[in-house]
Write a protein that holds these residues in place. Structure first.
Motif, mmCIF file in Angstrom:
data_model
loop_
_atom_site.group_PDB
_atom_site.id
_atom_site.type_symbol
_atom_site.label_atom_id
_atom_site.label_comp_id
_atom_site.label_asym_id
_atom_site.label_seq_id
_atom_site.Cartn_x
_atom_site.Cartn_y
_atom_site.Cartn_z
ATOM 1 N N ILE A 39 60.156 -74.753 -96.300
ATOM 2 C CA ILE A 39 60.903 -75.273 -95.141
ATOM 3 C C ILE A 39 60.393 -74.672 -93.839
ATOM 4 C CG2 ILE A 39 63.184 -75.282 -94.007
ATOM 5 C CD1 ILE A 39 62.890 -77.353 -96.219
ATOM 6 N N GLN A 40 60.299 -73.354 -93.774
ATOM 7 C CA GLN A 40 59.911 -72.676 -92.539
ATOM 8 C C GLN A 40 58.398 -72.574 -92.428
ATOM 9 O OE1 GLN A 40 62.142 -72.041 -90.224
ATOM 10 N NE2 GLN A 40 63.772 -72.716 -91.585
ATOM 11 N N MET A 41 57.814 -73.444 -91.590
ATOM 12 C CA MET A 41 56.366 -73.440 -91.367
ATOM 13 C C MET A 41 56.095 -73.814 -89.914
ATOM 14 S SD MET A 41 55.013 -75.589 -94.690
ATOM 15 C CE MET A 41 56.227 -76.896 -94.505
ATOM 16 N N PRO A 42 54.963 -73.336 -89.376
ATOM 17 C CA PRO A 42 54.577 -73.764 -88.027
ATOM 18 C C PRO A 42 54.007 -75.182 -88.058
ATOM 19 C CG PRO A 42 52.904 -72.325 -88.952
ATOM 20 C CD PRO A 42 54.032 -72.371 -89.955
ATOM 21 N N ILE A 43 53.804 -75.752 -86.915
ATOM 22 C CA ILE A 43 53.230 -77.076 -86.672
ATOM 23 C C ILE A 43 54.179 -78.183 -87.121
ATOM 24 C CG2 ILE A 43 51.283 -78.656 -87.029
ATOM 25 C CD1 ILE A 43 49.519 -76.134 -87.331
ATOM 26 N N MET A 44 54.476 -78.291 -88.414
ATOM 27 C CA MET A 44 55.470 -79.251 -88.916
ATOM 28 C C MET A 44 56.198 -78.590 -90.084
ATOM 29 S SD MET A 44 55.073 -83.057 -90.646
ATOM 30 C CE MET A 44 54.534 -83.927 -89.178
ATOM 31 N N ASN A 45 57.511 -78.345 -89.898
ATOM 32 C CA ASN A 45 58.267 -77.679 -90.952
ATOM 33 C C ASN A 45 58.673 -78.663 -92.057
ATOM 34 O OD1 ASN A 45 60.784 -78.954 -90.337
ATOM 35 N ND2 ASN A 45 61.228 -77.415 -88.775
ATOM 36 N N GLY A 46 59.355 -78.156 -93.058
ATOM 37 C CA GLY A 46 59.731 -78.977 -94.198
ATOM 38 C C GLY A 46 60.656 -80.135 -93.851
ATOM 39 N N PHE A 47 61.601 -79.914 -92.942
ATOM 40 C CA PHE A 47 62.509 -80.995 -92.547
ATOM 41 C C PHE A 47 61.760 -82.094 -91.795
ATOM 42 C CE2 PHE A 47 65.578 -77.409 -92.886
ATOM 43 C CZ PHE A 47 66.307 -77.917 -93.949
ATOM 44 N N GLU A 48 60.831 -81.688 -90.930
ATOM 45 C CA GLU A 48 60.016 -82.675 -90.210
ATOM 46 C C GLU A 48 59.124 -83.435 -91.190
ATOM 47 O OE1 GLU A 48 59.608 -80.274 -85.970
ATOM 48 O OE2 GLU A 48 58.358 -79.686 -87.659
ATOM 49 N N PHE A 49 58.605 -82.739 -92.202
ATOM 50 C CA PHE A 49 57.810 -83.399 -93.239
ATOM 51 C C PHE A 49 58.649 -84.475 -93.931
ATOM 52 C CE2 PHE A 49 56.934 -83.910 -97.733
ATOM 53 C CZ PHE A 49 55.594 -84.262 -97.728
#
Length: 135
Positions: free
Chosen positions: A63-73
């Protein structure tokens, strides 16, 4: 596994990438795990590989990632064609304790299940075997 699914790990942490990949190899005998460092790379991989790959796809999503997180994915995943989405199971891997995030994960129709970090390989193995029996 008889279905021989593809595995896509969407995870930005290099240590988690290495550990997860080794666990999949050792416990599930998965030889190839594709790694995307964020949700944007994951969507790009899906767009580039959805035509030639007809086999099931297991996505392990942080879920917590830079650029595009899990929710945005997950929002971008929703926009993909039905044929691509039909063959995909998404397992969210997270150590979150945030009740709002957990609720969002549990309510998302594309998420097959939520697995707490550290990666519970035996739990995933049992879920995949159950899924295989349903097919």
């Amino acid at each position: 596994m008889e279905l021989n699914p593809l595995f896509l790990l969407i995870e930005d942490n290099l240590i988690d990438q290495l550990v997860t990949k080794q666990l999949l190899k050792k416990i599930l005998s998965i030889e190839q795990v594709t790694i995307a460092n964020n949700g944007k790379e994951g969507i790009q991989w899906l767009n580039n590989n959805n035509i030639r790959n007809k086999q099931p796809l297991i996505i392990l999503l942080d879920i917590q990632m830079p650029i595009m997180n899990g929710f945005e994915f997950l929002k971008e995943f929703h926009k993909l064609n039905k044929k691509t989405k039909k063959r995909v199971q998404i397992y969210v891997l997270s150590s979150t304790l945030d009740s709002d995030e957990i609720r969002q994960i549990e309510e998302n129709k594309y998420v097959t299940d939520f697995l707490n970090k550290p990666f519970p390989i035996e739990e995933l193995k049992n879920k995949l075997l159950l899924y295989e029996k349903l097919l």
